[in-house]
Design a protein around this motif. Structure first.
Motif, PDB file in Angstrom:
ATOM      1  N   VAL A   1     -64.360  43.042-113.196  1.00 26.18           N
ATOM      2  CA  VAL A   1     -64.618  42.822-111.766  1.00 26.18           C
ATOM      3  C   VAL A   1     -63.327  42.953-110.961  1.00 26.18           C
ATOM      4  O   VAL A   1     -63.313  43.555-109.883  1.00 26.18           O
ATOM      5  N   ALA A   2     -62.240  42.397-111.471  1.00 21.96           N
ATOM      6  CA  ALA A   2     -60.957  42.482-110.765  1.00 21.96           C
ATOM      7  C   ALA A   2     -60.536  43.932-110.583  1.00 21.96           C
ATOM      8  O   ALA A   2     -60.145  44.348-109.485  1.00 21.96           O
ATOM      9  N   MET A   3     -60.624  44.711-111.638  1.00 29.69           N
ATOM     10  CA  MET A   3     -60.214  46.111-111.562  1.00 29.69           C
ATOM     11  C   MET A   3     -61.098  46.890-110.590  1.00 29.69           C
ATOM     12  O   MET A   3     -60.603  47.654-109.754  1.00 29.69           O
ATOM     13  N   SER A   4     -62.395  46.707-110.673  1.00 31.98           N
ATOM     14  CA  SER A   4     -63.307  47.505-109.846  1.00 31.98           C
ATOM     15  C   SER A   4     -63.256  47.116-108.375  1.00 31.98           C
ATOM     16  O   SER A   4     -63.256  47.984-107.494  1.00 31.98           O
TER      17      SER A   4
ATOM     18  N   ALA B   1     -54.357  45.020-109.108  1.00 32.23           N
ATOM     19  CA  ALA B   1     -55.613  44.938-109.852  1.00 32.23           C
ATOM     20  C   ALA B   1     -55.387  44.429-111.274  1.00 32.23           C
ATOM     21  O   ALA B   1     -56.118  43.551-111.758  1.00 32.23           O
ATOM     22  N   VAL B   2     -54.372  44.964-111.948  1.00 31.71           N
ATOM     23  CA  VAL B   2     -54.064  44.529-113.317  1.00 31.71           C
ATOM     24  C   VAL B   2     -53.641  43.066-113.330  1.00 31.71           C
ATOM     25  O   VAL B   2     -54.021  42.298-114.218  1.00 31.71           O
ATOM     26  N   ALA B   3     -52.858  42.662-112.327  1.00 28.55           N
ATOM     27  CA  ALA B   3     -52.403  41.274-112.242  1.00 28.55           C
ATOM     28  C   ALA B   3     -53.583  40.313-112.088  1.00 28.55           C
ATOM     29  O   ALA B   3     -53.628  39.258-112.734  1.00 28.55           O
ATOM     30  N   PHE B   4     -54.543  40.691-111.257  1.00 26.62           N
ATOM     31  CA  PHE B   4     -55.700  39.818-111.072  1.00 26.62           C
ATOM     32  C   PHE B   4     -56.623  39.842-112.278  1.00 26.62           C
ATOM     33  O   PHE B   4     -57.268  38.836-112.596  1.00 26.62           O
ATOM     34  N   ALA B   5     -56.692  40.981-112.968  1.00 27.54           N
ATOM     35  CA  ALA B   5     -57.446  41.029-114.220  1.00 27.54           C
ATOM     36  C   ALA B   5     -56.814  40.087-115.242  1.00 27.54           C
ATOM     37  O   ALA B   5     -57.507  39.351-115.942  1.00 27.54           O
ATOM     38  N   ALA B   6     -55.474  40.119-115.308  1.00 32.11           N
ATOM     39  CA  ALA B   6     -54.759  39.222-116.227  1.00 32.11           C
ATOM     40  C   ALA B   6     -54.969  37.765-115.838  1.00 32.11           C
ATOM     41  O   ALA B   6     -55.107  36.887-116.703  1.00 32.11           O
TER      42      ALA B   6
END
Length: 253
Positions: free
Chosen positions: A69-72, A108-113
């Motif tokens: 969801v974070a990435m998209s 996006a990667v930071a929020f996915a992490a």
């Protein structure tokens, strides 16, 4: 010469996403809540599952969902902003289009992490267990590495829809895929057969692999090739979606 990335814009983007109710609800709040509801609070959470317990199984599933969801959602915003003319504006700044794209990707990667960290922290505090410590890192690595494919999905959605709805649509559609992709609850029979063709099935199955080796709660086992094939097919389809979105956005100019 354009900058590859801007620390100032990165900070602004991070604060912007933190203040975004959709980001907080779908990326951080919902995965943790779903884990607590279906994993930690259930009596079956402590039951054995693969190389750990059911709570760990549910935890990885929800972390994978949050990462996707974070990435998209964040990349869909980037595509929408690009359609509004940000590319031309940025071409006149030291940042440039590439720097802008890199800043969005890092965000996006930071929020996915962050989503993975939040769910894993909840799991550690509520009894999610596995036999070896490396399985935690392996699952997290698969989620963050393969989760980049949903950045393509977000770009495609952002290119096709208007900026007011793109991010919300990306998040909501991922939730829909999760319900029908054997992510939120165990499916069986015809529903499981359908789930194997959905966008999140292969990604989440591979994220669980360090725990399950492909075993399902129904007693069946997915072969690795089938899981990888699902990922490859959807990655290709997302790339086609982006290409079609670019073509459509250019035709409107």
């Amino acid at each position: 010469m354009s900058m590859s990335i801007s620390p100032t814009m990165l900070r602004i983007e991070a604060l912007r996403q933190i203040r975004n109710p959709y980001t907080l609800a779908f990326t951080l709040g919902m995965p943790v809540a779903m884990y607590l509801l279906f994993g930690a609070s259930m009596s079956y959470g402590s039951m054995s599952m693969g190389h750990g317990n059911v709570a760990f199984y549910v935890m990885v599933s929800m972390a994978a969902y949050g990462g996707a969801v974070a990435m998209s959602s964040i990349t869909s915003l980037a595509a929408s902003e690009s359609k509004q003319g940000w590319g031309r504006q940025l071409a006149m700044t030291p940042l440039g289009t590439v720097g802008y794209a890199m800043t969005k990707l890092v965000t996006a990667v930071a929020f996915a992490a962050l989503a993975v960290l939040a769910v894993f922290a909840a799991g550690m505090l509520t009894g999610a267990e596995t036999t070896d410590a490396w399985r935690w890192g392996a699952s997290a690595g698969i989620i963050l590495g393969l989760g980049l494919m949903y950045g393509l999905y977000g770009l495609g959605v952002g290119l096709f829809f208007n900026p007011d709805t793109a991010a919300a649509l990306a998040s909501i559609s991922m939730t829909f895929f999760a319900f029908f992709g054997n992510v939120f609850m165990p499916l069986d029979g015809v529903m499981l057969d359908i789930a194997r063709f959905t966008p999140l099935y292969g990604f989440v199955s591979l994220s669980r692999w360090p725990l399950t080796d492909g075993a399902l709660t129904t007693g069946q086992t997915d072969p690795l090739w089938a899981v990888v094939l699902n990922i490859i097919v959807w990655l290709a389809l997302f790339a086609v979606l982006v290409a079609a979105g670019i073509k459509r956005s250019r035709s409107r100019r």
